[in-house]
Design an enzyme around this catalytic site. Sequence first.
Site, mmCIF file in Angstrom:
data_model
loop_
_atom_site.group_PDB
_atom_site.id
_atom_site.type_symbol
_atom_site.label_atom_id
_atom_site.label_comp_id
_atom_site.label_asym_id
_atom_site.label_seq_id
_atom_site.Cartn_x
_atom_site.Cartn_y
_atom_site.Cartn_z
ATOM 1 N N TYR A 129 0.827 -1.218 0.000
ATOM 2 C CA TYR A 129 0.000 0.000 0.000
ATOM 3 C C TYR A 129 0.862 1.270 0.000
ATOM 4 O O TYR A 129 0.887 2.023 -0.944
ATOM 5 C CB TYR A 129 -0.911 0.040 1.242
ATOM 6 N N SER A 130 1.564 1.501 1.115
ATOM 7 C CA SER A 130 2.279 2.772 1.296
ATOM 8 C C SER A 130 3.414 2.943 0.303
ATOM 9 O O SER A 130 4.051 1.973 -0.104
ATOM 10 C CB SER A 130 2.855 2.850 2.706
ATOM 11 N N GLU A 245 -12.026 -4.403 8.684
ATOM 12 C CA GLU A 245 -11.101 -4.174 9.789
ATOM 13 C C GLU A 245 -11.929 -4.138 11.072
ATOM 14 O O GLU A 245 -12.528 -3.153 11.423
ATOM 15 C CB GLU A 245 -10.395 -2.830 9.577
#
Lengths: 402, 365
Positions: A129-130, A245
Amino acid sequence: MDLMLSEPYQALQAEIRDFIRHHGDKSPKVGGGRKRPDQKTLDWQKRLVEHGYAGRTIPKEYGGFGATPDVMAAAVIAGEFARANVYAGLTNQGISMLVPTLLEVGTEEQKRQYVGPTIRGDIIWCQGYSEPGNGSDLANAQTKAELRDGYWIVNGQKIWTSSAHYADMMFLLCRTEPDKSKHDGLSYLLLSMKSPGLEARPLKTMTGRSEFNEVFFTDVKVPETQIVLGRGKGWYVANVTLKHERLMIGDASKMTARLEQLISLLQTSEIDGVKLIGISEYRDRLLRLQGEVLAWKAHNLRLLTEAAQGIDSGVKRMIIKYGGTMLGFRLSSLAVDALGAAGLPYESLGEDAEDDDATTWNIDYMYDVGLMIGGGSTNIQKNIIGERGLDLPREPKVQGRA
Amino acid sequence: MDFGLTLEQRQFDDSLRAFLTDHLPMERLRALAEPGIGYDETLWRNLTELGLHGLLVPERFGGAGLGVLDAALAAEALGHAAAPVPFVGSIVMATLGFMNSATEAQQDEYLPQIAAGECRFAVALPSFAGQTGSASVQWAGSRLSGRVTGVADAGAATHFLVYLADGHAAVVAADAPGVSTRMHRSIDRTRPVVDVTFDGALAERLDAANAPLVAARRVLDTGRIMLAADTLGAAQRMLDAAVAFAKERVQFGRVIGSFQGLKYTLAECVTALEPCRAMVWYAAYAQDALPDEARLTACHAKAHLGDVGRDVARLTTEVHGGMGFTDLLGLHYWFKRISFNRQMLGGPERCREEAADVQGWKLHA
């Protein structure tokens, strides 16, 4: 208000206690660093899945236990394993994030291929992701994938990729539609970490260990079918993951366990022959933290009840990450202060070995800072609490490129 | 397992809050705050319609026979309204005092009167309550002598329930010979503090408790939970007001709630305050259902709410800017309510000291 467990959960509790009595000796040690599960852990995980203590709600046809989702049952299971100090099963990004995502939006083929091996621990995933240029602004991902002759050709860089150095697979958020808007230009790909052109470099952190990696992509080929849901649907898929989540049920019991360790540390450490618990300045800090942990535990029970009733807890849930990481850091801070000068020798043996108590507390103390930053930093959390929780107006948009 | 409120509890809470909203608009609160006796005849009598007075009184004595959690919900609602009602002393602590320490005959005499709102008790506690000031009352030959300062909910008390240092309690009428009182308007004009002097006043002892000190501490702990709940309600009121203000007030061409600095302040307030609600519920429930945890959670709830309440009171006042500091807005009633609660029945330092004691954590050991 009734804190007694109802009959079916008491039965589940008894069943788990029985399981632990008979099989608890085969459990791997609780805790430890992030590493590839060894054979003992894999055997244990398989046993847990068979009994429904792991992969409980995963449908049977994909290798799970097939139970109906039930947060109370999940809490009973987590609570019993924590109480007995027995390993409660693998927790990793493949199990907690990718599996529920595939179950919701994956193809039949993807579910059959990945869900079972992932919950058994045979496939380890990492999350792409990052990026160096976008930590908090996830939708701004710039890693590119172009479709050529039936393959996605991936180029770019990811960062903060935990477990990339031993993972088998990655779920990757990348830009496939450069002419579309920021959010509509993303896709979600599944790729092998052994792909040629992919390099994972360990990223040493302030703890001295390498808990994360940087991952570089140079013309990495990914079969066209390895996309989840479709082109330009990456942001939607990433949000499906976020929707899943769940409240970290173990959080409050982890916090309680840490407080207990802290109490015994203050009861055993001394200065000038006086136990720290007998020195009012230390004791007062401990008491303040104990009060906060009690509030936190009660709050978690409240959230658990609401989740079981299908109530959206709203702001009550949004405060968990910010409040929990702050409290965690203050607990480890007092431990580090109780250890004092005698706790300064620091030799981390890396993630595969067991460190001494002082080093472990110091690792926690520093790692807690990482936890405040990762997964939406403290300031991002405060924005979320303020804007989504309290309905305060957003910051005015800065004019600029998407 | 069900950590939450029942439908009946939510309905009771809703009707009490609606009642207080109707009966205690800001101008009424201001008018009642001026004399500062913490009591209003009309408000008190109207609250009997809701059955507030007999909340904890067993049904056979004309009450509702509810539990400490129900009382905590009422305390939170009263704090939210900054209501001048002697709730903690009379409706909660005195009722429990009779239930824990009085004979059947004594209960039969007083509890129905409490439930009907006909007597209003103030509870005078000795030094073990952990308040500053003086508290020394002796019992000799059915008579009380001595002085207690800082008694709460006594501005219009008809009776005193006086605890002695050994945990025994005695009942005495406020107008009995040998009882003299001096009322002080307090920083919190919704509730005064009263100094009571006994000069050989004839009193009736409550002798039915097997362990008087344990029974007395139970009354103290429940009182502390009520003050914590009152602070919770008051702090929530201030936070709600600050959030609403931040959405309206415009400065520099923007609604001030869009500034991150202010948003973060409010986010910090809600992060600290929201878990307090569950903490108060848990501590209140523990009083009735979890005896092993009752003392520890009561001490911690009082201490923690004292601290969180102070932070929220200050920060939300700051959010209102200069207006927050004026008398005009009236926000200060809640600031002061929170300040009052913090000091009564033992401040955070004292309550944590007791929490340490409960766990056997000795100093200099």
